[in-house]
Scaffold this motif. Structure first.
Motif, short mmCIF file in Angstrom:
data_model
loop_
_atom_site.label_atom_id
_atom_site.label_comp_id
_atom_site.label_asym_id
_atom_site.label_seq_id
_atom_site.Cartn_x
_atom_site.Cartn_y
_atom_site.Cartn_z
N GLU A 170 14.51 35.32 -47.88
CA GLU A 170 14.74 36.09 -49.09
C GLU A 170 16.19 36.56 -49.17
N LEU A 171 16.77 36.42 -50.36
CA LEU A 171 18.14 36.90 -50.55
C LEU A 171 18.15 38.43 -50.52
N PRO A 172 19.16 39.01 -49.91
CA PRO A 172 19.22 40.48 -49.85
C PRO A 172 19.57 41.07 -51.21
N GLN A 173 19.22 42.32 -51.37
CA GLN A 173 19.57 43.05 -52.58
C GLN A 173 20.86 43.84 -52.33
N GLY A 174 21.81 43.73 -53.26
CA GLY A 174 23.06 44.46 -53.10
C GLY A 174 23.99 43.79 -52.12
N VAL A 175 24.93 44.55 -51.60
CA VAL A 175 25.93 44.03 -50.67
C VAL A 175 25.36 44.16 -49.26
N ALA A 176 24.73 43.11 -48.80
CA ALA A 176 24.08 43.16 -47.49
C ALA A 176 23.77 41.74 -47.03
N PHE A 177 23.63 41.61 -45.72
CA PHE A 177 23.13 40.37 -45.15
C PHE A 177 21.60 40.43 -45.12
N ALA A 178 20.96 39.27 -45.29
CA ALA A 178 19.50 39.22 -45.16
C ALA A 178 19.10 39.61 -43.74
N LYS A 179 17.98 40.28 -43.62
CA LYS A 179 17.51 40.74 -42.32
C LYS A 179 17.33 39.57 -41.36
N ASP A 180 17.82 39.73 -40.14
CA ASP A 180 17.66 38.75 -39.05
C ASP A 180 18.22 37.37 -39.40
N SER A 181 19.22 37.32 -40.30
CA SER A 181 19.75 36.02 -40.71
C SER A 181 21.02 35.62 -39.97
N LEU A 182 21.60 36.51 -39.19
CA LEU A 182 22.86 36.20 -38.53
C LEU A 182 22.60 35.38 -37.27
N THR A 183 23.30 34.27 -37.14
CA THR A 183 23.19 33.44 -35.93
C THR A 183 24.59 33.16 -35.38
N ALA A 230 26.11 30.49 -24.26
CA ALA A 230 27.27 30.09 -23.44
C ALA A 230 27.53 28.62 -23.70
N ARG A 231 28.79 28.27 -23.88
CA ARG A 231 29.18 26.90 -24.16
C ARG A 231 30.39 26.52 -23.32
N LEU A 232 30.67 25.22 -23.26
CA LEU A 232 31.84 24.72 -22.55
C LEU A 232 33.09 24.87 -23.40
N PRO A 233 34.28 24.94 -22.78
CA PRO A 233 35.53 24.99 -23.54
C PRO A 233 35.63 23.78 -24.48
N GLY A 234 36.05 24.04 -25.71
CA GLY A 234 36.23 22.97 -26.67
C GLY A 234 34.96 22.55 -27.39
N GLU A 235 33.81 23.14 -27.03
CA GLU A 235 32.55 22.78 -27.67
C GLU A 235 32.40 23.55 -28.98
N VAL A 236 31.82 22.89 -29.98
CA VAL A 236 31.67 23.51 -31.29
C VAL A 236 30.66 24.66 -31.22
N ILE A 237 31.04 25.80 -31.80
CA ILE A 237 30.16 26.97 -31.92
C ILE A 237 30.01 27.26 -33.41
N CYS A 238 28.78 27.33 -33.89
CA CYS A 238 28.53 27.52 -35.31
C CYS A 238 27.87 28.87 -35.59
N PHE A 239 28.16 29.40 -36.76
CA PHE A 239 27.64 30.69 -37.21
C PHE A 239 26.98 30.50 -38.57
N SER A 240 25.99 31.32 -38.87
CA SER A 240 25.38 31.27 -40.19
C SER A 240 24.89 32.65 -40.59
N ALA A 241 24.74 32.83 -41.89
CA ALA A 241 24.27 34.10 -42.45
C ALA A 241 23.68 33.82 -43.81
N ILE A 242 22.77 34.68 -44.23
CA ILE A 242 22.24 34.63 -45.60
C ILE A 242 22.74 35.88 -46.31
N ALA A 243 23.42 35.66 -47.43
CA ALA A 243 24.06 36.74 -48.18
C ALA A 243 23.96 36.42 -49.67
#
Length: 584
Positions: A102-115, A121-134
């Motif tokens: 569900e999309l959040p109401q107002g200026v906020a991130f959706a609950k439990d959507s941050l990754t 833990a990752r190796l040097p040079g390995e891709v690290i990805c982030f996501s959020a619902i806003a």
């Protein structure tokens, strides 16, 4: 309802003491306030066969005995159903949950959507990805250490159905809007403890920041931890959760370098993931590497053991195919010049090759296509692969299964009730009835039969697997009766089905399914490769049979008919006999 073929079924089940012929209207499933994310649901129940049963004023189809299982669509939120027969009325509320974020109401991130949502833990040079619902049209970014990563809105993507969709034939992906889904990736070149990322959202001149849930660490390549498997059979997977597929289990004592972490999961150097609860870290240990020179063998009365002397226990994988079994050793370099393997009742030839740096593959070319099971263990640092020989059968006309051992597993038992029929009759009970009939028929044919349970008791899946490993039967059969996920078509879905996982069980599953369907004129539900606890054992060809559907009104009448139970037990016993003749 059912999850994975009758292994967890019906949150609401009446006692098996309910008589098969009911004096009044009952609905076994769903119970009121039942929650599901399915788009439709079926109602399972019964009533005396005279008169009509209506659901929301709509007459429904019933079997001759009065059983029913019609499906109805669900809207999001509450769905109210009235089930009526003559002057009796039942009201049932079913709640359809929204499985889209569900999309959040107002200026906020959706609950439990941050990754990431957990420490990684990752190796040097390995891709690290982030996501959020806003909210749409927001500016979203992440600050990690001294860099800022922009998270961009993502285009529409396909949403995959669950694995259970393969059981209903509705396993097509469908498009899902990605409005509000923001993602971005980065790399970090040097080892560091980066802490938690800080997410920022800017919308309509307002700015908020929120820390991520998981910390991020970049590992030092020169100081990677070394793990050792501490359980008898460590579960290796393709990814960091139980949602990911299984790989060859790792024998106790296996050592590997940890190249990544995600929550409680460890990524091992050969690519598999394992839960840290099944391992321990060896302080000060160096990355496991071994050479292999001679390969030996021991011919036992019922098996051939191939012995691989190693310097340290390394990860392994097994791949079966028709008339071959391939064993791959990782972190291993061959210095092999001599292998002794005399004429053997099972193995025609052993080949090997260094497939890649640190990866040696041994291929056993077998004399016959049917394989009878294997076990894999470490004795100290020596890997032992035991390949089981074909059973020696007396094979007389009166006793065609003499000396043929079978583990027979009546599914469920005790608190594990399994599926329920429209009258409340429980799967665990009919499984035991048919298993006893089958046992008696097999014994008459000369077989030795070991039952995982003789009465209504709870036997864990681990215990059932251990019985197969300990008894080392010629084959193992698990007897079940089927049901469907919530959105299955219970009125139309029926038939006999067979399930296998290890390639050595494929031929048996195919043969029994075709044999029983043809001999009894039963409908065919199909043959499935399925990752089930009672199809995974490697010690013997192991097959799970679903003899019919508890959730189908017409087939249920057949399932509980004593004459039909005897017929299907006889057909399975005869099918096993004919299969054995075909593979000898």
């Amino acid at each position: 309802m059912k999850k994975l073929l009758g292994l967890v079924i019906l949150g609401f089940i009446l006692s098996s003491s309910i008589a098969l012929a009911q004096p009044s209207l009952i609905v076994i499933f769903p119970q009121t306030n039942y929650q599901t994310s399915a788009q439709k649901i079926f109602f399972l129940g019964t009533a005396p066969p005279d008169g009509q049963v209506l659901i929301n004023s709509k007459p429904i189809t019933r079997s001759k005995a009065g059983h029913f299982s019609p499906s109805f669509p669900l809207q999001l939120g509450e769905n109210l159903f009235t089930v009526r027969r003559q002057n009796q009325e039942l009201k049932i509320k079913v709640i359809r949950l929204n499985d889209s974020p569900e999309l959040p109401q107002g200026v906020a991130f959706a609950k439990d959507s941050l990754t990431p949502a957990v420490d990684i833990a990752r190796l040097p040079g390995e891709v690290i990805c982030f996501s959020a619902i806003a909210p749409p049209n927001a500016n979203v970014s992440v600050t990690l250490a001294n860099q800022t990563i922009t998270l961009s809105p993502q285009p529409e993507q396909a949403q995959l159905p669950s694995n259970l969709a393969a059981l209903t034939g509705q396993n097509q992906p469908h498009a899902q809007s990605s409005v509000g889904n923001y993602q971005g990736c980065t790399t970090v070149a040097t080892a560091a403890d980066l802490g938690k990322p800080q997410f920022q959202l800017i919308l309509d001149g307002k700015t908020i920041t929120q820390p991520g849930s998981g910390k991020i660490e970049i590992l030092s390549r020169s100081q990677l931890p070394i793990s050792e498997v501490t359980v008898e059979s460590g579960v290796a997977r393709t990814g960091p959760s139980t949602d990911y597929s299984r790989l060859t289990p790792l024998p106790k004592g296996t050592r590997a370098t940890v190249t990544g972490r995600e929550g409680e999961w460890l990524r091992l150097d050969y690519g598999a993931w394992i839960n840290s609860k099944e391992t321990r870290i060896l302080p000060g240990a160096v990355p496991p590497q071994t050479i292999i020179r001679s390969v030996g063998y021991r011919q036992l009365p019922s098996a051939t053991e191939i012995v691989f002397p190693l310097q340290v226990p390394v990860p392994v994988s097994v791949q079966q195919s028709e008339q071959t079994l391939a064993l791959t050793l990782y972190n291993t370099t061959a210095q092999t010049d001599i292998i002794r393997l005399d004429d053997n009742p099972l193995i025609y030839r052993l080949d090997w090759q260094q497939e890649a740096p640190g990866q040696v593959k041994y291929t056993f070319n077998l004399k016959k296509a049917q394989q009878w099971g294997y076990k894999l263990r470490y004795d100290g640092t020596t890997l032992v692969l035991a390949l089981r020989h074909p059973p020696k059968i007396g094979n007389t006309r009166r006793k065609p299964l003499a000396n043929f051992k079978i583990v027979l597993d009546p599914g469920h038992g005790g608190k594990e009730t399994g599926a329920s029929g429209p009258t409340g009759y429980l799967e665990k009970d009919v499984n035991l009835v048919v298993s006893r009939l089958l046992r008696d028929d097999l014994v008459k044919r000369g077989a030795t039969v070991v039952m995982t349970r003789e009465d209504d008791r709870e036997v864990s899946l681990v215990e059932r697997q251990a019985i197969i490993s300990r008894e080392e039967p010629a084959i193992a059969l698990s007897i079940h009766h089927n049901s469907l996920p919530d959105d299955g078509d219970a009125e139309k879905t029926k038939g006999f089905g067979a399930f296998w996982y290890q390639p050595q069980a494929h031929n048996l599953a195919i043969f029994l399914q075709k044999y029983v369907v043809k001999k009894l004129g039963r409908p065919s539900y199909g043959v499935f490769w399925d990752n089930l606890a009672l199809t995974r054992p490697t010690a013997a060809p192991s097959v799970l049979l679903e003899l019919g559907f508890m959730s189908n009104p017409d087939e249920f009448e057949q399932v509980v008919n004593p004459e039909e139970q005897k017929k299907i037990a006889d057909a399975i016993a005869q099918g096993i006999t004919e299969w054995l003749r075909s593979v000898q």
